[in-house]
Motif scaffolding. Structure first.
Motif, mmCIF file in Angstrom:
data_model
loop_
_atom_site.group_PDB
_atom_site.id
_atom_site.type_symbol
_atom_site.label_atom_id
_atom_site.label_comp_id
_atom_site.label_asym_id
_atom_site.label_seq_id
_atom_site.Cartn_x
_atom_site.Cartn_y
_atom_site.Cartn_z
ATOM 1 N N GLN A 102 0.941 -0.946 0.166
ATOM 2 C CA GLN A 102 -0.071 -0.107 -0.194
ATOM 3 C C GLN A 102 0.820 1.512 -0.276
ATOM 4 O OE1 GLN A 102 -3.561 0.113 -0.407
ATOM 5 N NE2 GLN A 102 -3.310 -1.672 -1.077
ATOM 6 N N THR A 142 3.224 3.750 -5.202
ATOM 7 C CA THR A 142 1.982 4.306 -6.090
ATOM 8 C C THR A 142 1.430 3.724 -6.840
ATOM 9 O OG1 THR A 142 4.074 5.195 -7.630
ATOM 10 C CG2 THR A 142 3.336 6.291 -5.579
ATOM 11 N N ASP A 143 0.621 3.808 -8.117
ATOM 12 C CA ASP A 143 0.063 2.609 -8.934
ATOM 13 C C ASP A 143 1.260 2.900 -10.012
ATOM 14 O OD1 ASP A 143 -2.349 3.056 -7.791
ATOM 15 O OD2 ASP A 143 -3.786 4.703 -8.455
ATOM 16 N N ASP A 144 2.251 3.810 -10.012
ATOM 17 C CA ASP A 144 3.027 3.345 -11.330
ATOM 18 C C ASP A 144 4.389 3.008 -10.661
ATOM 19 O OD1 ASP A 144 3.558 5.874 -10.412
ATOM 20 O OD2 ASP A 144 3.648 6.899 -11.998
ATOM 21 N N THR A 189 6.414 -4.176 -11.281
ATOM 22 C CA THR A 189 5.162 -2.962 -11.100
ATOM 23 C C THR A 189 4.240 -3.319 -9.663
ATOM 24 O OG1 THR A 189 4.247 -4.246 -13.232
ATOM 25 C CG2 THR A 189 5.412 -2.619 -13.583
ATOM 26 N N PRO A 190 3.518 -2.609 -9.447
ATOM 27 C CA PRO A 190 2.395 -2.701 -8.668
ATOM 28 C C PRO A 190 1.706 -4.076 -8.489
ATOM 29 C CG PRO A 190 3.278 -0.316 -8.640
ATOM 30 C CD PRO A 190 3.235 -1.004 -9.734
#
Length: 161
Positions: free
Chosen positions: A27, A30-32, A56-57
């Motif tokens: 969490q 970041t999304d990227d 990546t996430p």
């Protein structure tokens, strides 16, 4: 972010890892975000060279799902860790972005899997972070863990180091 806040962020982050709270750690991304553990040259291009981890996430999610599976035999018994963070350098900071560097020593232990003459795996690393303000707090947009021994024999690792 000031020096004390940077250190506190890193201490909280590694505490999540040491407590094996990988979902909570996820969490922080970041999304990227990019999470990178280079193999060999820490300044090499991860798109051109093999990495221990380059994720990546979504790839981190996949790693965590596999690690939570009952078929993840490599994680039984689980690998426990203790991170020591030092030499925190706040390289650049403004209201929305921060660049940090630090040294970490990561100690790994696995019950019933250690030799008596070498009870711990010790992984010294230089880490680079880029943080971004998002959702009311700081999140990791980039994390590179350059293991000092990344071009040699790397022990079995937990899902996230």
């Amino acid at each position: 972010m000031n020096q004390a806040e940077a250190e506190a962020f890193l201490f909280r982050e590694v505490r999540l890892l040491d407590r094996r709270r990988f979902r909570d750690w996820r969490q922080l991304l970041t999304d990227d975000a990019i999470y990178w553990v280079p193999n060999g040259d820490p300044d090499g291009d991860p798109q051109q060279h093999c990495s221990i981890v380059y994720a990546t996430p979504a790839m981190v999610e996949d790693r965590l799902e596999r690690a939570e599976s009952p078929f993840y035999w490599v994680g039984d018994p689980p690998i426990r860790s203790v991170h020591t963070v030092s030499n925190v350098l706040l390289e650049q900071a403004d209201e929305t972005h921060v660049e940090l560097a630090c040294n970490q020593v990561i100690y790994l232990y696995r019950d019933n899997d250690q030799r008596r003459d070498q009870p711990l795996d010790v992984l010294p690393a230089q880490c680079d972070y880029r943080l971004r303000r998002a959702g009311g707090g700081w999140r990791i947009a980039y994390k590179k863990v350059a293991l000092l021994t990344g071009d040699g024999l790397v022990p079995l690792l937990p899902p996230i180091i």
